[in-house]
Scaffold this motif. Structure first.
Motif, PDB file in Angstrom:
ATOM      1  N   THR A  55      51.122  68.045  51.539  1.00 24.09           N
ATOM      2  CA  THR A  55      50.572  67.789  50.209  1.00 24.09           C
ATOM      3  C   THR A  55      51.276  68.648  49.167  1.00 24.09           C
ATOM      4  O   THR A  55      51.613  68.179  48.070  1.00 24.09           O
ATOM      5  CB  THR A  55      49.066  68.067  50.196  1.00 24.09           C
ATOM      6  OG1 THR A  55      48.415  67.170  51.112  1.00 24.09           O
ATOM      7  CG2 THR A  55      48.482  67.888  48.807  1.00 24.09           C
ATOM      8  N   THR A  56      51.517  69.900  49.523  1.00 22.41           N
ATOM      9  CA  THR A  56      52.229  70.797  48.608  1.00 22.41           C
ATOM     10  C   THR A  56      53.649  70.310  48.353  1.00 22.41           C
ATOM     11  O   THR A  56      54.120  70.275  47.212  1.00 22.41           O
ATOM     12  CB  THR A  56      52.270  72.220  49.189  1.00 22.41           C
ATOM     13  OG1 THR A  56      50.920  72.710  49.319  1.00 22.41           O
ATOM     14  CG2 THR A  56      53.068  73.163  48.299  1.00 22.41           C
TER      15      THR A  56
ATOM     16  N   GLN B 251      56.193  66.343  40.922  1.00 19.89           N
ATOM     17  CA  GLN B 251      56.066  67.013  39.638  1.00 19.89           C
ATOM     18  C   GLN B 251      57.432  67.424  39.087  1.00 19.89           C
ATOM     19  O   GLN B 251      57.676  67.331  37.879  1.00 19.89           O
ATOM     20  CB  GLN B 251      55.152  68.235  39.754  1.00 19.89           C
ATOM     21  CG  GLN B 251      54.777  68.826  38.402  1.00 19.89           C
ATOM     22  CD  GLN B 251      53.736  69.921  38.521  1.00 19.89           C
ATOM     23  OE1 GLN B 251      53.887  70.822  39.339  1.00 19.89           O
ATOM     24  NE2 GLN B 251      52.689  69.859  37.723  1.00 19.89           N
TER      25      GLN B 251
ATOM     26  N   LYS C 177      49.398  67.217  37.553  1.00 16.49           N
ATOM     27  CA  LYS C 177      49.280  68.578  38.085  1.00 16.49           C
ATOM     28  C   LYS C 177      48.226  68.557  39.189  1.00 16.49           C
ATOM     29  O   LYS C 177      47.458  67.602  39.305  1.00 16.49           O
ATOM     30  CB  LYS C 177      48.907  69.583  36.996  1.00 16.49           C
ATOM     31  CG  LYS C 177      47.489  69.482  36.481  1.00 16.49           C
ATOM     32  CD  LYS C 177      47.192  70.612  35.503  1.00 16.49           C
ATOM     33  CE  LYS C 177      45.744  70.539  35.008  1.00 16.49           C
ATOM     34  NZ  LYS C 177      45.432  71.616  34.062  1.00 16.49           N
ATOM     35  N   ASN C 178      48.210  69.607  39.997  1.00 13.22           N
ATOM     36  CA  ASN C 178      47.363  69.721  41.190  1.00 13.22           C
ATOM     37  C   ASN C 178      47.943  68.834  42.289  1.00 13.22           C
ATOM     38  O   ASN C 178      47.842  67.601  42.255  1.00 13.22           O
ATOM     39  CB  ASN C 178      45.909  69.340  40.918  1.00 13.22           C
ATOM     40  CG  ASN C 178      45.020  69.613  42.130  1.00 13.22           C
ATOM     41  OD1 ASN C 178      45.451  69.587  43.272  1.00 13.22           O
ATOM     42  ND2 ASN C 178      43.757  69.863  41.878  1.00 13.22           N
ATOM     43  N   ASN C 179      48.555  69.477  43.273  1.00  8.30           N
ATOM     44  CA  ASN C 179      49.266  68.749  44.322  1.00  8.30           C
ATOM     45  C   ASN C 179      48.391  67.725  45.034  1.00  8.30           C
ATOM     46  O   ASN C 179      48.849  66.630  45.374  1.00  8.30           O
ATOM     47  CB  ASN C 179      49.846  69.735  45.334  1.00  8.30           C
ATOM     48  CG  ASN C 179      50.927  70.618  44.746  1.00  8.30           C
ATOM     49  OD1 ASN C 179      51.635  70.210  43.826  1.00  8.30           O
ATOM     50  ND2 ASN C 179      51.063  71.831  45.254  1.00  8.30           N
TER      51      ASN C 179
ATOM     52  N   LEU D 274      49.418  63.761  44.961  1.00  9.38           N
ATOM     53  CA  LEU D 274      49.653  63.025  46.207  1.00  9.38           C
ATOM     54  C   LEU D 274      49.027  61.638  46.159  1.00  9.38           C
ATOM     55  O   LEU D 274      49.660  60.643  46.544  1.00  9.38           O
ATOM     56  CB  LEU D 274      49.084  63.815  47.388  1.00  9.38           C
ATOM     57  CG  LEU D 274      48.967  63.037  48.713  1.00  9.38           C
ATOM     58  CD1 LEU D 274      50.351  62.684  49.244  1.00  9.38           C
ATOM     59  CD2 LEU D 274      48.171  63.827  49.738  1.00  9.38           C
TER      60      LEU D 274
ATOM     61  N   GLY E  36      53.605  67.092  46.206  1.00  6.33           N
ATOM     62  CA  GLY E  36      53.198  67.408  44.847  1.00  6.33           C
ATOM     63  C   GLY E  36      54.292  68.108  44.070  1.00  6.33           C
ATOM     64  O   GLY E  36      54.553  67.783  42.906  1.00  6.33           O
ATOM     65  N   GLU E  37      54.974  69.076  44.711  1.00  4.09           N
ATOM     66  CA  GLU E  37      56.033  69.819  44.021  1.00  4.09           C
ATOM     67  C   GLU E  37      57.211  68.923  43.675  1.00  4.09           C
ATOM     68  O   GLU E  37      57.765  69.010  42.567  1.00  4.09           O
ATOM     69  CB  GLU E  37      56.493  70.975  44.910  1.00  4.09           C
ATOM     70  CG  GLU E  37      55.474  72.113  45.016  1.00  4.09           C
ATOM     71  CD  GLU E  37      55.909  73.215  45.966  1.00  4.09           C
ATOM     72  OE1 GLU E  37      55.246  74.260  45.994  1.00  4.09           O
ATOM     73  OE2 GLU E  37      56.923  73.023  46.701  1.00  4.09           O
TER      74      GLU E  37
END
Length: 422
Positions: A383-384, A391, A186-188, A192, A387-388
């Motif tokens: 980064t978002t 995840q 968790k946490n983008n 990363l 990360g998404e």
């Protein structure tokens, strides 16, 4: 070097002579390290030392690491930016367009800065020839192990990916209630880093030097599948961020994770053992896919930026005296070591060359590489996206193929108007 101002000559030195009449709150300093319970007192010690040396008082503004970028942008909109802010090196491109960000070459002089700072450290704050930041501490993001947990599981430090997975299985089966590898799930920003390193290990890349998105590759699919398999086989766990990794490893419930060298400071605190826990902190080379491959890590550091109206400042300003103090030998031979990181000036590095932990970390660094996402102006958006998608695959919401395909499409769209920040 006793002070950066000494290297810069008489102008800055004269500017420091009138500091005795300064009033309270001469400048403000926004810092995520100040917000960390384990490090608040250490940073306050810096502020107290600066007041004793220059007679100037600093207002500390502590914000959690994950909230720093948001708060800087909010303050930029309301015209309430701090005088000096601490940044992670990967954030600098995000703020390069702010009108108040000072090019510190105009304050201290490029030649003086190049003579004072280690080249690798100074480069982290340079964008297109402008020195938008000075380094505070430096190092790399690499693998850390808890030696006591490895001993309990009966395994040696792994050197290949296959050995790494075998070690994780041994920890899972022999250390009750453990998360063998506290992979960021968790946490983008944290996700990363783990994905980028494993992508490099498997021979992949996210973006090439020309800005072309290249993540849609067999290598990147193998890297993401490797991460998914670890979660599915209970060798990693959901809902893990870097602070969780530190706590679990410090409590003997994890064997491995990725972090910067300052991890030792966190582990001392979270273990409750202080320096006695140091014997368990084992820097490792990142496992390689095949024997003979070069081990890799991510370049890392903390930076200092200055905000001023019109981006104009002089070495006589309180904020610049503060920057000079933070990069002086008095600070650089102590503060980075308290943070378990490398100093950033040539003179300080020479003075602490016999530190055993930092020597071990340097030996484990391998072929350190720049954050390939962080050098672009749209780093936050990418980064978002990464990360998404990672995840989504880790949680089984989409297949590895779908996640990589979506990542390629979304990153390509994001890069359409991006520019290289360095």
């Amino acid at each position: 070097m006793n002070r950066l101002t000494k290297a810069l000559g008489a102008v800055a030195l004269i500017g420091s002579m009138g500091a005795g009449t300064a009033q309270a709150d001469d400048l403000s300093f926004m810092s995520f390290t100040y917000a960390e319970e384990a490090n608040t007192a250490t940073v306050q010690g810096l502020l107290d030392g600066f007041k004793a040396a220059d007679g100037l008082t600093v207002e500390p503004l502590g914000f959690a690491w994950g909230d720093m970028q948001k708060n800087i942008f909010l303050r930029a909109r309301s015209n309430t930016l701090p005088n000096v802010a601490q940044l992670s090196e990967r954030w600098l491109p995000t703020f390069a367009s702010l009108d108040q960000l000072v090019d510190l070459n105009t304050v201290y002089g490029q030649e003086n800065l190049e003579a004072t700072f280690a080249a690798d450290a100074l480069a982290m704050g340079n964008i297109n020839g402008k020195q938008f930041a000075l380094p505070l501490i430096s190092g790399s993001i690499g693998m850390v192990a808890n030696k006591a947990v490895l001993d309990q599981a009966g395994v040696e430090a792994p050197t290949t990916v296959a050995e790494f997975k075998d070690a994780l299985i041994a920890v899972r089966d022999n250390v009750p209630n453990s998360v063998p590898y506290t992979m960021a799930t968790k946490n983008n920003g944290s996700i990363l880093i783990d994905f980028m390193i494993w992508n490099w290990v498997h021979g992949g890349s996210i973006i090439d030097a020309e800005g072309k998105v290249v993540v849609d590759s067999p290598e990147s699919r193998s890297a993401l599948q490797f991460m998914v398999d670890l979660l599915n086989e209970r060798l990693a766990a959901p809902e893990i961020d870097r602070p969780d990794s530190r706590r679990l490893l410090a409590q003997g419930a994890s064997a491995f994770y990725f972090d910067a060298p300052q991890t030792r400071t966190f582990l001392r605190d979270f273990s409750g053992q202080g320096e006695a826990f140091d014997v368990n902190v084992l820097p490792l080379k990142t496992p390689v896919l095949n024997e003979g491959d070069a081990s890799t890590s991510v370049q890392w550091g903390h930076l200092l930026v200055q905000f001023a109206p019109g981006a104009t400042a002089t070495a006589e300003d309180p904020a610049d005296k503060f920057l000079s103090y933070l990069t002086s030998d008095a600070v650089q031979t102590e503060f980075p070591l308290k943070m378990s990181a490398l100093p950033v000036t040539n003179s300080a590095r020479a003075a602490v060359a016999d530190d055993a932990y930092l020597t071990a970390w340097a030996e484990a660094t391998g072929a350190s590489r720049a954050n390939e996402v962080g050098i672009w102006s749209n780093a936050a958006d990418m980064t978002t996206i990464i990360g998404e998608e990672v995840q989504g695959a880790l949680l089984g919401q989409k297949s590895v193929d779908d996640a990589i395909t979506a990542m390629q499409t979304r990153l390509t769209e994001s890069m359409a108007n991006a520019t290289p920040a360095s």
